[in-house]
Design a protein around this motif. Structure first.
Motif, PDB file in Angstrom:
ATOM      1  N   UNK A  47     -12.553  -3.370  10.540  1.00 47.01           N
ATOM      2  CA  UNK A  47     -13.292  -4.405   9.813  1.00 47.01           C
ATOM      3  C   UNK A  47     -14.281  -5.008  10.811  1.00 47.01           C
ATOM      4  N   UNK A  48     -15.537  -4.961  10.492  1.00 46.48           N
ATOM      5  CA  UNK A  48     -16.575  -5.500  11.385  1.00 46.48           C
ATOM      6  C   UNK A  48     -16.476  -7.020  11.393  1.00 46.48           C
ATOM      7  N   UNK A  49     -16.886  -7.608  12.496  1.00 47.29           N
ATOM      8  CA  UNK A  49     -16.924  -9.073  12.584  1.00 47.29           C
ATOM      9  C   UNK A  49     -17.958  -9.622  11.594  1.00 47.29           C
ATOM     10  N   UNK A  50     -17.653 -10.804  11.034  1.00 50.80           N
ATOM     11  CA  UNK A  50     -18.591 -11.415  10.083  1.00 50.80           C
ATOM     12  C   UNK A  50     -19.725 -12.142  10.785  1.00 50.80           C
ATOM     13  N   UNK A  51     -20.819 -12.351  10.038  1.00 54.67           N
ATOM     14  CA  UNK A  51     -21.990 -13.060  10.563  1.00 54.67           C
ATOM     15  C   UNK A  51     -22.380 -14.189   9.622  1.00 54.67           C
ATOM     16  N   UNK A  52     -23.177 -15.110  10.138  1.00 52.05           N
ATOM     17  CA  UNK A  52     -23.684 -16.209   9.314  1.00 52.05           C
ATOM     18  C   UNK A  52     -24.530 -15.630   8.172  1.00 52.05           C
ATOM     19  N   UNK A  53     -24.430 -16.260   7.025  1.00 54.58           N
ATOM     20  CA  UNK A  53     -25.162 -15.778   5.857  1.00 54.58           C
ATOM     21  C   UNK A  53     -26.560 -16.411   5.871  1.00 54.58           C
TER      22      UNK A  53
ATOM     23  N   UNK B 268     -36.351  -7.664  23.667  1.00 55.24           N
ATOM     24  CA  UNK B 268     -35.480  -8.766  24.105  1.00 55.24           C
ATOM     25  C   UNK B 268     -34.116  -8.257  24.555  1.00 55.24           C
ATOM     26  N   UNK B 269     -33.685  -8.740  25.706  1.00 56.23           N
ATOM     27  CA  UNK B 269     -32.300  -8.486  26.186  1.00 56.23           C
ATOM     28  C   UNK B 269     -31.534  -9.780  25.998  1.00 56.23           C
ATOM     29  N   UNK B 270     -30.360  -9.721  25.345  1.00 56.05           N
ATOM     30  CA  UNK B 270     -29.576 -10.920  25.056  1.00 56.05           C
ATOM     31  C   UNK B 270     -28.158 -10.779  25.616  1.00 56.05           C
TER      32      UNK B 270
ATOM     33  N   UNK C 264     -38.072  -5.876  19.225  1.00 59.65           N
ATOM     34  CA  UNK C 264     -36.891  -5.020  19.385  1.00 59.65           C
ATOM     35  C   UNK C 264     -35.838  -5.741  20.241  1.00 59.65           C
ATOM     36  N   UNK C 265     -34.582  -5.480  19.930  1.00 67.81           N
ATOM     37  CA  UNK C 265     -33.492  -5.913  20.817  1.00 67.81           C
ATOM     38  C   UNK C 265     -33.005  -4.677  21.587  1.00 67.81           C
ATOM     39  N   UNK C 266     -32.878  -4.823  22.925  1.00 69.47           N
ATOM     40  CA  UNK C 266     -32.399  -3.668  23.711  1.00 69.47           C
ATOM     41  C   UNK C 266     -30.974  -3.926  24.220  1.00 69.47           C
TER      42      UNK C 266
ATOM     43  N   UNK D 282     -21.738  -8.146  19.492  1.00 70.49           N
ATOM     44  CA  UNK D 282     -22.124  -9.137  18.492  1.00 70.49           C
ATOM     45  C   UNK D 282     -23.637  -9.146  18.295  1.00 70.49           C
ATOM     46  N   UNK D 283     -24.379  -8.880  19.374  1.00 67.82           N
ATOM     47  CA  UNK D 283     -25.838  -8.987  19.289  1.00 67.82           C
ATOM     48  C   UNK D 283     -26.424  -7.942  18.331  1.00 67.82           C
ATOM     49  N   UNK D 284     -25.718  -6.858  18.108  1.00 70.91           N
ATOM     50  CA  UNK D 284     -26.207  -5.860  17.151  1.00 70.91           C
ATOM     51  C   UNK D 284     -26.221  -6.469  15.741  1.00 70.91           C
TER      52      UNK D 284
END
Lengths: 432, 609
Positions: free
Chosen positions: A224-230, A249-251, A331-333, A344-346
């Motif tokens: 089950x994938x982690x949930x995210x804000x709607x 962007x690198x986060x 883009x996020x790298x 989580x950043x994905x």
């Protein structure tokens, strides 16, 4: 990839769920504790749940007292810790069978959904069943800590080579002061405590398979994938005439496993003319906590790039600042050189409508679909990163095509519902 | 190669503890100045070169070294034994005049080892002999010359001579008896005294040891050993009689501090060949064994030596120590309800590591049969654990809620002693002896093992398959294997390291012996055979000894491969045959074992081999 969970509705009594985590987001901002805390809040708001609580291990800067204290209604802190990282044993033993057991007796949960054992030790699982064997234990796995002594990274110590499986002899080679027999003891200890868990949840199929290969039964682990804000997707970064999608962007954390040095090296090796067409924003934290050699390496790479305006060093961010920071990039790298689980950043990038360029291994390979909602690059391969960054920065079309492929991630509520369905129908069979 | 050169230079540097002696040498005047002195001396006491080696240096480097081990004078002859390294010339002087001397050399690997110098072909060892002058008040000195760069330095050492009497005429080239006492040690706790030395005598000369009270001890029961050094020194005088010059002998009734004389008699004349003061033996069995087994004898002769020399001394110490156990009070802590008439008592000795205990409890506490039928007893057998284990046990009981007790017997008793103590505290109909690093893999394992004893009255003991952490076989029964080069039978673990699917046994199988790491036995049989034998050193052979006792009672030993436990026994990569203490202990135990059970072992080896 997630196992299909049938949604048969059965008559049931309402759940009382205690969510446990190794840290509280009030004090610590790791992905695991944030996911656990958001799930706790979603459980509380769900009408199928009678009540929910959150118990997080915390360091209140007064030592490992073993005390449990109330943070706010339904939220508790436990001053527990782990000193024996090989066996993951709780430092404060007495509190297990006293205060912790008292809390379980008092809350009377039907389910304990725990998100970790790091910093908590493993014994609490046994104590839960000792207090009431009918309490079901659900555990969400966040990395490979049980499998790998090397901070659960599944990377060889020293060499940073990727490791695919534990073996007593190879683990001994990574940790020469521990014998192969010590690793048998470690695994015996972990497995015997994991046997007390009724259901495991893995945010990625990749991590699930690693745990199955290690010794968990396949039917005991679901994805089950982690949930995210709607929240809605962000508008694309506005482009001036002739601009391209060239802001990356690198986060997140900066450490040797996260591969920021690979991305910086790739930029440094581009011809100056090409390099200047690219901007990499680094929204990274905790570089100052790394080994001096690694700090020096990053410093040496970033300094000329910052001077040339190729790298913009923007530093760490609070969760509520993330959307604003993502608004300015294309883009996020994720150039990680370790497997990752489900970064989580994905999911956050997808919520914001930003495509990703990621290393082609482990959880990143699974969560980002190549040429659909992002791009894969050979992990740790400087030349491959150079080519991909250069190619994507030169054009606009690729970006448009890939953004269209992004799907909305699971929300907190979706995630809670998936777990509640699991409680009814999975191996738990809590039919009320 | 530069590093080698550096190392050798470093080795030649003067060790800190030798500085004192060098200071003495440095104070010496060059040879030409020495000549002007009336009696140039190395030191006033004359002790240094005879008690400790002396080192000569050129610049900062040691260039030569000398040690006199023995210097003595008989009525006919002057004899000096010792070693010298580097370019040294030795000359015996009497009243300042050179004597006609014979020097022979022999190998001294011990010296080479200490100095870290390559030993020359002729050897570092030397024997220097010269005829003694018949006149009285002679002063004997040793003139020593060594090269310091281009200079020859020369000085004289007044010899501190031991006066002994020898038989026969040196002028005729025939010496009838000669000898030396090297070691004698006794203890007020036991009767036995060990004497080590060498003696060579022609057949018609009687030699014996004599204590202060006049008791005489002949060499009939002595162990005779070939000694290369003695042979090299005396073969030219004694021929074949010099071959087994070395001896080790046990005598009785001597206390530390008493003197022992090596005597010889030819015709009516008895003469003292040597004299030694009896030292004190180390006062515990293990310390004494360490010292005794350290007395060099070729490994192949150990099996001959041990029953004669080492065995009686070690046995005596063990008896003395074990008598003391009975006076100790026990400390016992019972968790949960004490078992009432349990079906089985599980006895686990603890030594060194205690983290294993939790792993055992993890397995025991979800085994319904175990909880219902077993009495669990941990025997603390390590004084170092008496602080930490009781606290850990409290924690573990709170977590696992499995009734058990621990017992501290006040002293380390070893594997057998701890197991016997456990049995004395056990109330079960059966006994299961278990190592603390053995972990059951399935609930019900104990019931299966014990049903063998219930269903087969002819079987006296049964054990399961044990596997290493990696899953390969650690124990699938034991058999007796001959190690002819050491003259012993050892316990062999067949199939060790193999995948368990390759185990030829698939069901209950009769075998010569099983390991004591997990062994089930009826209480009644255990009592009848007198429990575990406490005469072995440091945990070895006790299990096969127990099995052989059962064989001697007509009972059989069984291996049950359908029950499997994980045993974290560390594989020892040291090979038997390396000449270290561990190997000597193994030989000691093996010799004891086979002297008790020779015929049974041979019979079982034939049947199962």
């Amino acid at each position: 990839m997630a196992k299909n969970i049938s949604l048969k509705t059965l008559p049931q009594k309402k759940h009382r769920i205690l969510v446990m985590a190794h840290a509280h987001p009030d004090f610590s901002l790791g992905g695991g504790e944030i996911a656990a805390y958001n799930l706790f809040k979603a459980y509380r708001e769900n009408t199928k749940v009678e009540d929910a609580w959150f118990l997080a291990r915390a360091d209140r800067r007064r030592g490992l007292t073993g005390a449990i204290s109330l943070r706010r209604p339904n939220e508790y802190l436990w001053e527990q810790g782990v000193l024996d990282w090989h066996m993951m044993k709780a430092a404060h033993q007495e509190s297990l069978t006293t205060w912790f057991a008292d809390l379980i007796r008092a809350l009377k949960p039907t389910v304990v959904h725990t998100h970790h054992y790091v910093h908590l030790g493993l014994e609490y699982l046994r104590v839960i069943k000792q207090v009431d064997p009918s309490i079901k234990i659900v555990m969400t796995l966040h990395e490979y800590m049980a499998i790998c002594r090397n901070n659960g990274q599944m990377i060889k110590t020293g060499s940073f080579k990727l490791c695919s499986r534990e073996s007593y002899d190879e683990c001994h080679q990574c940790f020469p002061d521990k014998t192969a027999e010590d690793f048998w003891l470690r695994k015996h200890y972990f497995l015997s405590h994991f046997a007390l868990v009724d259901q495991f949840v893995s945010p990625s199929e990749f991590l699930r398979q690693r745990y199955i290969a290690w010794g968990l039964k396949p039917e005991k682990v679901v994805v089950i994938e982690n949930g995210q804000a709607d929240e809605p997707i962000l508008p694309p970064r506005p482009l001036a005439e002739g601009d391209t999608r060239n802001r990356f962007g690198f986060f997140g954390q900066i450490n040797p496993y996260k591969g920021l040095d690979v991305a910086l090296e790739a930029l440094a090796q581009l011809p100056k003319k090409e390099r200047k067409k690219i901007t990499l924003e680094v929204h990274g934290a905790n570089l100052e906590q790394q080994q001096p050699e690694y700090q020096e390496k990053i410093e040496r790479l970033r300094e000329p790039l910052i001077k040339q305006g190729v790298v913009q060093w923007l530093g760490p961010y609070q969760p509520h600042e993330l959307r604003q920071r993502m608004a300015g990039i294309d883009w996020v790298v994720i150039p990680s050189i370790w497997w990752e689980n489900s970064p989580m950043v994905i999911q956050e990038a997808f919520v914001c409508g930003r495509p990703l360029i990621v290393s082609d291994i482990g959880g990143m390979r699974e969560k980002v679909n190549n040429n659909v909602d992002g791009l894969h690059v050979a992990a740790g391969n400087i030349r491959a990163w150079q080519q991909t960054l250069h190619a994507t920065a030169s054009v606009v079309d690729t970006w448009i095509q890939i953004v269209a492929g992004i799907k909305r991630p699971l929300t907190y509520d979706d995630c809670a519902k998936a777990h509640l369905t699991l409680l009814q129908c999975g191996v738990l069979g809590l039919k009320g | 190669m530069t590093s080698d050169a550096t190392n050798s230079r470093t080795a030649n540097k003067i060790p800190a503890d030798k500085q004192m002696f060098l200071a003495v040498i440095d104070d010496l005047k060059p040879a030409d100045e020495l000549d002007k002195c009336a009696t140039p001396r190395l030191s006033t006491s004359g002790k240094q070169v005879q008690e400790d080696p002396i080192y000569f240096k050129s610049g900062a480097n040691i260039v030569a070294s000398l040690k006199i081990d023995t210097a003595r004078i008989t009525d006919r002859q002057l004899e000096i034994w010792g070693w010298c390294a580097g370019e040294i010339q030795l000359q015996l002087l009497c009243n300042g005049q050179p004597l006609k001397q014979i020097i022979t050399h022999n190998l001294r690997p011990d010296v080479a080892e200490t100095l870290k110098w390559a030993e020359p072909e002729k050897g570092f060892g030397f024997t220097l002999k010269a005829m003694a002058l018949r006149t009285r008040r002679n002063q004997y000195t040793l003139q020593i010359q060594y090269k310091d760069g281009q200079k020859i330095r020369s000085f004289q050492h007044p010899l501190d001579l031991e006066k002994v009497v020898s038989l026969g005429e040196i002028s005729s080239g025939v010496v009838h008896a000669i000898g030396h006492l090297e070691v004698a040690a006794a203890s007020h706790l036991i009767q036995e005294t060990i004497v080590v030395g060498w003696v060579i005598n022609e057949a018609y000369v009687t030699v014996w040891l004599e204590s202060e009270n006049g008791d005489k001890h002949l060499f009939n029961n002595a162990l005779r050993i070939f000694r290369q050094d003695v042979f090299d020194a005396y073969a030219h005088s004694f021929g074949h009689d010099a071959r087994e010059g070395g001896f080790m002998l046990l005598i009785h009734g001597i206390l530390p501090g008493e003197k022992i004389r090596l005597m010889a008699m030819s015709g009516d004349e008895s003469i003292v060949l040597g004299i030694i003061e009896c030292a004190r033996l180390e006062a515990t069995s293990i310390a004494c064994a360490r010292w005794l087994l350290g007395i060099a004898t070729p490994l192949s002769q150990m099996q001959k030596r041990m029953p004669l020399i080492d065995g009686p001394i070690i046995d005596a110490f063990l008896r003395y120590e074990q008598q003391g156990w009975t006076e100790l009070s026990l400390q016992i802590r019972q968790f949960g309800k004490p078992a009432v008439n349990p079906y089985v008592s599980v006895i686990v000795p603890l030594y060194g590591r205690i983290d294993f205990v939790e792993h055992q409890l993890i397995e025991f506490c979800h085994d319904a049969w175990f909880i219902e039928n077993a009495e669990l007893i941990y025997i603390l057998d390590d004084p170092k654990l008496t602080d930490i284990f009781p606290a850990l046990a409290e924690q573990l009981y709170r977590l696992y809620r499995l009734s058990f007790k621990w017992v501290w017997g006040g002293v380390n008793r070893g594997f057998s002693g701890a197991n016997n103590l456990g049995a004395s505290q056990a109330t079960g109909k059966h006994l299961l002896f278990l190592n603390s690093d053995a972990f059951p893999q399935q609930p019900g394992w104990l019931q299966q093992l014990l049903s063998v004893l219930d269903d087969h009255p002819e079987i006296g003991a049964v054990g399961p398959r044990l596997v290493f952490a990696d899953g390969s076989i650690q124990h699938a029964s034991m058999e007796f294997m001959r190690r002819e080069e050491l003259g012993i039978w050892i316990n062999h673990h067949p199939c060790m390291g193999l995948d368990p699917t390759l185990d030829p046994a698939h069901h209950l199988t009769l075998v010569p012996a099983i390991t004591g790491a997990c062994l089930a036995i009826r209480r009644s049989d255990f009592d009848r055979i007198g429990g575990w034998d406490t005469g072995y050193l440091i945990g070895d052979f006790e299990d096969s000894d127990l099995c052989l006792k059962l064989h001697a009672e007509g009972l059989k030993i069984a291996y049950l491969p359908t029950v499997q436990l994980t045993h974290l026994e560390r594989q020892s990569f040291k090979l038997l045959g390396q000449d270290d203490f561990r190997t000597r202990v193994t030989i000691y135990n093996a010799v004891r074992h086979q002297n008790r059970w020779q015929h049974l072992i041979e019979g079982l080896a034939d049947n199962h081999g």
